[in-house]
Design a protein around this motif. Structure first.
Motif, mmCIF file in Angstrom:
data_model
loop_
_atom_site.group_PDB
_atom_site.id
_atom_site.type_symbol
_atom_site.label_atom_id
_atom_site.label_comp_id
_atom_site.label_asym_id
_atom_site.label_seq_id
_atom_site.Cartn_x
_atom_site.Cartn_y
_atom_site.Cartn_z
ATOM 1 N N HIS A 1 0.875 -1.177 0.000
ATOM 2 C CA HIS A 1 0.000 0.000 0.000
ATOM 3 C C HIS A 1 0.910 1.223 0.000
ATOM 4 C CE1 HIS A 1 -3.564 -2.388 0.584
ATOM 5 N NE2 HIS A 1 -2.902 -3.074 1.488
ATOM 6 N N CYS A 2 1.301 1.647 -1.216
ATOM 7 C CA CYS A 2 2.340 2.668 -1.286
ATOM 8 C C CYS A 2 1.768 4.088 -1.394
ATOM 9 C CB CYS A 2 3.295 2.379 -2.429
ATOM 10 S SG CYS A 2 2.487 2.228 -4.007
ATOM 11 N N GLY A 3 0.440 4.205 -1.366
ATOM 12 C CA GLY A 3 -0.126 5.549 -1.512
ATOM 13 C C GLY A 3 -0.752 6.094 -0.236
ATOM 14 N N ARG A 4 -0.462 5.447 0.884
ATOM 15 C CA ARG A 4 -1.146 5.868 2.116
ATOM 16 C C ARG A 4 -0.619 7.182 2.678
ATOM 17 N NH1 ARG A 4 -2.088 0.168 5.286
ATOM 18 N NH2 ARG A 4 -3.903 -0.433 4.061
ATOM 19 N N VAL A 5 0.625 7.485 2.414
ATOM 20 C CA VAL A 5 1.189 8.767 2.858
ATOM 21 C C VAL A 5 1.966 9.397 1.709
ATOM 22 C CG1 VAL A 5 1.380 8.284 5.343
ATOM 23 C CG2 VAL A 5 3.179 7.522 3.806
ATOM 24 N N LEU A 6 2.303 10.672 1.875
ATOM 25 C CA LEU A 6 3.075 11.408 0.871
ATOM 26 C C LEU A 6 2.463 11.274 -0.524
ATOM 27 C CD1 LEU A 6 6.771 10.565 1.857
ATOM 28 C CD2 LEU A 6 5.752 12.809 1.824
ATOM 29 N N SER A 7 1.160 11.452 -0.592
ATOM 30 C CA SER A 7 0.498 11.244 -1.883
ATOM 31 C C SER A 7 -0.742 12.134 -2.001
ATOM 32 C CB SER A 7 0.069 9.784 -2.010
ATOM 33 O OG SER A 7 -0.899 9.479 -1.027
ATOM 34 N N ILE A 8 -1.176 12.307 -3.217
ATOM 35 C CA ILE A 8 -2.429 13.030 -3.435
ATOM 36 C C ILE A 8 -3.582 12.204 -2.854
ATOM 37 C CG2 ILE A 8 -4.034 13.789 -5.259
ATOM 38 C CD1 ILE A 8 -1.671 14.861 -6.736
ATOM 39 N N ASP A 9 -3.461 10.882 -2.978
ATOM 40 C CA ASP A 9 -4.495 10.004 -2.387
ATOM 41 C C ASP A 9 -4.663 10.306 -0.901
ATOM 42 O OD1 ASP A 9 -4.622 8.827 -4.825
ATOM 43 O OD2 ASP A 9 -3.512 7.015 -4.270
ATOM 44 N N ALA A 10 -3.546 10.490 -0.194
ATOM 45 C CA ALA A 10 -3.605 10.757 1.250
ATOM 46 C C ALA A 10 -4.253 12.115 1.511
ATOM 47 C CB ALA A 10 -2.198 10.703 1.839
ATOM 48 N N MET A 11 -3.951 13.088 0.643
ATOM 49 C CA MET A 11 -4.541 14.425 0.823
ATOM 50 C C MET A 11 -6.051 14.368 0.612
ATOM 51 S SD MET A 11 -1.632 16.603 -1.149
ATOM 52 C CE MET A 11 -2.485 18.152 -1.223
ATOM 53 N N ILE B 1 7.051 11.333 11.508
ATOM 54 C CA ILE B 1 5.998 11.887 12.368
ATOM 55 C C ILE B 1 6.558 13.058 13.192
ATOM 56 C CG2 ILE B 1 4.507 11.346 14.358
ATOM 57 C CD1 ILE B 1 4.207 8.516 13.022
ATOM 58 N N THR B 2 7.791 12.909 13.689
ATOM 59 C CA THR B 2 8.416 13.996 14.454
ATOM 60 C C THR B 2 8.562 15.244 13.580
ATOM 61 O OG1 THR B 2 9.689 12.263 15.509
ATOM 62 C CG2 THR B 2 10.377 14.503 15.985
ATOM 63 N N ALA B 3 9.023 15.034 12.349
ATOM 64 C CA ALA B 3 9.204 16.172 11.438
ATOM 65 C C ALA B 3 7.864 16.847 11.145
ATOM 66 C CB ALA B 3 9.859 15.691 10.141
ATOM 67 N N LEU B 4 6.820 16.028 10.974
ATOM 68 C CA LEU B 4 5.478 16.580 10.697
ATOM 69 C C LEU B 4 4.987 17.425 11.870
ATOM 70 C CD1 LEU B 4 3.135 13.984 8.953
ATOM 71 C CD2 LEU B 4 3.854 16.219 8.134
ATOM 72 N N ARG B 5 5.179 16.881 13.089
ATOM 73 C CA ARG B 5 4.728 17.602 14.289
ATOM 74 C C ARG B 5 5.464 18.924 14.425
ATOM 75 N NH1 ARG B 5 4.424 12.578 18.350
ATOM 76 N NH2 ARG B 5 2.456 11.751 17.618
ATOM 77 N N ARG B 6 6.780 18.862 14.183
ATOM 78 C CA ARG B 6 7.575 20.091 14.276
ATOM 79 C C ARG B 6 7.080 21.123 13.270
ATOM 80 N NH1 ARG B 6 13.383 17.785 14.442
ATOM 81 N NH2 ARG B 6 13.397 17.018 16.540
ATOM 82 N N ALA B 7 6.818 20.649 12.050
ATOM 83 C CA ALA B 7 6.350 21.565 11.003
ATOM 84 C C ALA B 7 5.011 22.183 11.390
ATOM 85 C CB ALA B 7 6.240 20.814 9.680
ATOM 86 N N LYS B 8 4.110 21.348 11.975
ATOM 87 C CA LYS B 8 2.787 21.843 12.379
ATOM 88 C C LYS B 8 2.925 22.886 13.489
ATOM 89 C CE LYS B 8 -0.346 18.110 11.198
ATOM 90 N NZ LYS B 8 -0.962 16.882 11.676
ATOM 91 N N ARG B 9 3.816 22.556 14.474
ATOM 92 C CA ARG B 9 4.015 23.472 15.597
ATOM 93 C C ARG B 9 4.577 24.806 15.081
ATOM 94 N NH1 ARG B 9 7.827 20.920 19.347
ATOM 95 N NH2 ARG B 9 6.402 19.180 19.194
ATOM 96 N N ALA B 10 5.540 24.733 14.182
ATOM 97 C CA ALA B 10 6.148 25.952 13.632
ATOM 98 C C ALA B 10 5.097 26.778 12.900
ATOM 99 C CB ALA B 10 7.286 25.577 12.698
ATOM 100 N N ALA B 11 4.228 26.091 12.155
ATOM 101 C CA ALA B 11 3.176 26.791 11.404
ATOM 102 C C ALA B 11 2.191 27.465 12.365
ATOM 103 C CB ALA B 11 2.447 25.805 10.500
#
Lengths: 290, 308
Positions: free
Chosen positions: B143-153, B294-304
């Motif tokens: 299942h290669c489209g679950r993350v980092l994809s337009i499908d996920a968005m 996940i850590t990078a995502l959280r950091r990005a969200k917090r920064a935003a």
């Protein structure tokens, strides 16, 4: 395998029901596929006996400390690998049909000997197009043009990312040379024909390209010749500068574009005619009369 | 599985299941999809001008052999449109694969069309094409489209796909495939004189068809070429065994990256180095990758959020 009930009955023979309770029917089916797939990959990766070439010990070890130490060891290892591979290849012969065909059809065949045999020479191909008046019945050409077509890129410049496309252009020609190079015997028509068939698609394309760029309506290509150039690569530790400079001078004539010349004689070169330029020896290996 | 139970029937089954069916986070498959999609696109760019390698009037083998597809299409005058359509379809499927639009379908299409491409015109293709086919095949089942994809968005608001695990066996198959490639290639090399006498890299780097640099190897660098010959030979043969332990695995991968980058810099080998390097994503630790992700995502969200 597709029927979970029959799978269940089958696995009861092999193991206890408590064992089976640990794995679902779909996982058993998937396991069977994995075993078959990995087995097939391994069987397909073993070359057939005719493809396993018997290694001879290196007669003259190079003047390098590393080579002096390692070559005898590797010679012995190669002998062992050859013996095992030959025996394995014979042993798996009966099961090859079960595994090979599907892998080949699905593009998953396993031949991974690329770059295994680096060539000890440089290869070149040049095409000579003979041009005649369009309406003329006689084959006599009025002028000819010669172009270097392999390799596509210049040798005297760094090949950057753009050479990725040149690599694709070189492939059909290089693999024709690699797989179908004629024996050199003019009576061996079979090998000449196989080589011609391998080269023809590229020649058809290149000739069409030449015709559209250079000829007018009153002209046509009446004969195509492909000359194969070969030049030995100097072994390590041998000074290459004078030879290389001479060769680059020869090649620069071709890099300037197609070399055009009037055709004076009505006599054409026969198969395996030889010409020498610098340290490149050219041999005529493809002729197409049109 | 405890050592006492390992060799019992139950133990073997449990070990088998843990090895092949353990569930892993999906990020590693997403990265593989993107990396191989990009390599596929670069490969298509390399096969231009389109009229040279795709329509029946280009540099294609004479009709005959295989399924007879080329012959039949040429007989009805559809050889040229088919070639152009195949190029377009490959372009679309690799693009969709890279951006993750209907990722599973796009990956399946990319694999099937890549196989078809090798049937349609094998003449300009090299070993890298075969590697791409073999590495794409296991990815079809992941299942290669679950993350980092337009499908996920598009699925945003539904279940958190980052947390949905997927089976490890396609990843294991890719790793196994890469190990088989190296072992086979290494053993083939061992039977060739130039690899045993240490001159193979010298000849490969000097070949007029492959070398990138116009100058010949200076005599002072010949020992490096000799060492590189033996290193390549030993590393390829030992690669599979080195994968078994985390420390040797790291060494095997570092040497692999160095050799493929080095080869790509001094030799023109088409997309070979790229496809091998892309397939190395399969050797990343899926759990650690997910944690970093996940850590990078959280950091990005917090920064935003802080910026807002």
């Amino acid at each position: 395998v597709s029927d979970p009930k029959s799978l269940f009955r089958w696995t009861r023979v092999l193991g206890s029901t408590s064992t089976l309770a640990h794995m679902s029917a779909s996982r058993w089916a998937l396991s069977a596929f994995l075993v078959w797939y990995i087995g097939s990959l391994l069987v397909a990766a073993i070359p057939i006996p005719a493809q396993i070439h018997h290694p001879q010990p290196i007669a003259e070890v190079r003047d390098s400390a590393l080579s002096a130490h390692l070559t005898p060891w590797l010679d012995r290892a190669a002998g062992v690998v050859w013996a095992i591979a030959t025996r394995l290849s014979r042993s798996v012969a009966p099961i090859r049909p079960l595994t090979g065909s599907l892998l080949v059809q699905s593009g998953l065949a396993q031949r991974w000997d690329m770059f295994a045999s680096p060539l000890r020479y440089d290869d070149y191909l040049r095409v000579k197009w003979y041009v005649s008046p369009a309406g003329a019945l006689a084959r006599k050409a009025s002028w000819a043009a010669t172009r270097l077509v392999l390799p596509t890129d210049r040798e005297d410049r760094v090949r950057g990312p753009a050479s990725l496309r040149s690599f694709s252009m070189d492939r059909p020609l290089a693999s024709a040379l690699d797989r179908f190079h004629p024996s050199g015997n003019p009576t061996d028509t079979a090998s000449l024909q196989a080589f011609a068939e391998a080269l023809r698609p590229a020649m058809r394309y290149l000739t069409r390209d030449f015709e559209s760029q250079r000829l007018d309506r009153a002209e046509r290509v009446s004969r195509v010749e492909v000359w194969h150039g070969r030049s030995d690569l100097p072994p390590p530790d041998v000074a290459t500068s004078p030879r290389r400079a001479l060769r680059l001078e020869v090649l620069r004539n071709y890099y300037a574009g197609a070399i055009e010349e009037p055709v004076i004689s009505a006599l054409y070169s026969p198969y395996f005619a030889v010409q020498t330029e610098g340290d490149i020896v050219w041999t005529l290996e493809y002729i197409e009369e049109r | 599985v405890t050592s006492g139970r390992l060799f019992s029937r139950v133990g073997v089954l449990e070990a088998w299941q843990a090895f092949w069916f353990r569930e892993i986070p999906p990020q590693v498959y997403a990265l593989l999809r993107i990396a191989l999609g990009l390599v596929g696109l670069i490969g298509l760019l390399a096969l231009t001008p389109v009229d040279a390698f795709w329509p029946a009037s280009g540099i294609l083998p004479e009709p005959g052999g295989g399924f007879g597809l080329r012959q039949q299409l040429q007989a009805i005058g559809a050889g040229d449109p088919f070639g152009y359509a195949l190029y377009g379809a490959l372009l679309v499927s690799f693009t969709c694969m890279t951006i993750g639009y209907r990722a599973t379908l796009a990956t399946a299409a990319a694999w099937a069309l890549t196989v078809l491409q090798a049937r349609w015109n094998p003449l300009p293709l090299a070993g890298s094409h075969r590697v791409l086919i073999c590495v794409l095949f296991p990815l079809l089942w992941a299942h290669c489209g679950r993350v980092l994809s337009i499908d996920a968005m598009r699925r945003r608001g539904q279940a958190n796909q980052d947390a949905v695990p997927t089976a490890i066996w396609p990843l294991r198959l890719i790793r196994f495939q890469i190990a088989v490639i190296y072992l086979n290639s290494g053993l083939s090399k061992l039977l060739v004189d130039q690899w045993r006498d240490g001159t193979a890299v010298h000849y490969a780097v000097s070949s007029n068809l492959f070398h990138r640099l116009p100058a010949a190897i200076p005599p002072s660098l010949e020992p490096v070429a000799t060492a590189a010959t033996y290193l390549t030979l030993v590393w390829e043969i030992a690669f599979g065994v080195m994968l078994l332990h985390p420390w040797t695995r790291r060494i095997a991968l570092i040497i692999g990256i160095a050799l493929h980058v080095g080869m790509g810099l001094v030799m023109e080998l088409g997309t070979f180095s790229l496809v091998m390097l892309a397939s190395y994503v399969a050797f990343l630790n899926p759990e650690r990758l997910s944690l970093h992700w996940i850590t990078a995502l959280r950091r990005a969200k917090r920064a935003a959020t802080e910026r807002l």
